[in-house]
Motif scaffolding. Structure first.
Motif, PDB file in Angstrom:
ATOM      1  N   THR A   1       0.896  -1.143  -0.268  1.00  0.00           N
ATOM      2  CA  THR A   1       0.123  -0.072  -0.153  1.00  0.00           C
ATOM      3  C   THR A   1       0.863   1.168   0.051  1.00  0.00           C
ATOM      4  O   THR A   1       2.263   1.120   0.595  1.00  0.00           O
TER       5      THR A   1
ATOM      6  N   GLY B   1      -3.689   3.476   2.437  1.00  0.00           N
ATOM      7  CA  GLY B   1      -4.281   2.484   2.747  1.00  0.00           C
ATOM      8  C   GLY B   1      -3.544   1.598   3.886  1.00  0.00           C
ATOM      9  O   GLY B   1      -3.816   0.674   4.027  1.00  0.00           O
TER      10      GLY B   1
ATOM     11  N   LYS C   1      -4.334  -1.853   5.436  1.00  0.00           N
ATOM     12  CA  LYS C   1      -3.357  -2.995   5.254  1.00  0.00           C
ATOM     13  C   LYS C   1      -3.126  -3.743   6.470  1.00  0.00           C
ATOM     14  O   LYS C   1      -3.122  -4.988   6.678  1.00  0.00           O
TER      15      LYS C   1
ATOM     16  N   TYR D   1       2.706   5.261  -4.390  1.00  0.00           N
ATOM     17  CA  TYR D   1       2.184   3.795  -4.352  1.00  0.00           C
ATOM     18  C   TYR D   1       3.029   3.208  -5.386  1.00  0.00           C
ATOM     19  O   TYR D   1       3.092   1.868  -5.144  1.00  0.00           O
TER      20      TYR D   1
ATOM     21  N   LEU E   1      -3.614  -1.411  -1.899  1.00  0.00           N
ATOM     22  CA  LEU E   1      -4.420  -0.622  -1.333  1.00  0.00           C
ATOM     23  C   LEU E   1      -3.794   0.795  -1.367  1.00  0.00           C
ATOM     24  O   LEU E   1      -2.660   1.094  -1.628  1.00  0.00           O
TER      25      LEU E   1
ATOM     26  N   GLU F   1      -3.447   2.137  -7.818  1.00  0.00           N
ATOM     27  CA  GLU F   1      -2.773   1.204  -7.378  1.00  0.00           C
ATOM     28  C   GLU F   1      -3.261  -0.040  -8.539  1.00  0.00           C
ATOM     29  O   GLU F   1      -2.442  -0.747  -8.985  1.00  0.00           O
TER      30      GLU F   1
END
Length: 144
Positions: free
Chosen positions: A7, A11, A15, A42, A64, A71
């Protein structure tokens, strides 16, 4: 099941929750980062997850972010990855049944926390239907 997870900062909280319930359920989970909620990029964490799944080292991957869209776009750049953004159990089920999605993308800002485990569990437990869908997957993975 061996599951890779990664992530960005947006996120990170989900996660950590996913890692906990997957490990408790007996899955082997490898965390590819990030390891805090400090701002980061990311692709630095999504590409390694996608490559690990594409290589066969891991059976599935979960990525995530804030929305999950960037993503999924990043993961899908890796040959052999079929990453689907899912926002409820039905989208997770159909990503597996019809698309044989091997990477799940989730948006922490898009999903209520109380739905998270059900979405991930549905995605992990749903089989690929094959049949006419297999023909379509072959067209997706063919060089164009």
């Amino acid at each position: 099941m061996k599951i890779a997870i990664g992530t960005d900062h947006a996120g990170y909280r989900y996660k950590e929750k996913i890692k906990s319930f997957l490990t408790a359920a007996g899955h082997e989970v490898q965390d590819f980062g990030t390891f805090s909620d400090e701002s980061c990029d990311y692709p630095d964490f999504i590409f390694p997850v996608a490559k690990a799944v594409a290589s066969g080292e891991f059976e599935r991957g979960i990525v995530l972010g804030g929305s999950g869209n960037g993503e999924a776009i990043a993961a899908n750049k890796i040959k052999g990855i079929r990453c689907a953004v899912c926002w409820n159990t039905l989208s997770a089920e159909m990503a597996r049944r019809h698309n044989d999605a091997n990477v799940l993308s989730l948006g922490e800002r898009m999903i209520y926390e109380d739905q998270l485990e059900a979405i991930v569990t549905t995605w992990l437990e749903t089989p690929f239907d094959g049949g006419r869908h297999a023909r379509r997957i072959q067209k997706i993975v063919a060089d164009v």
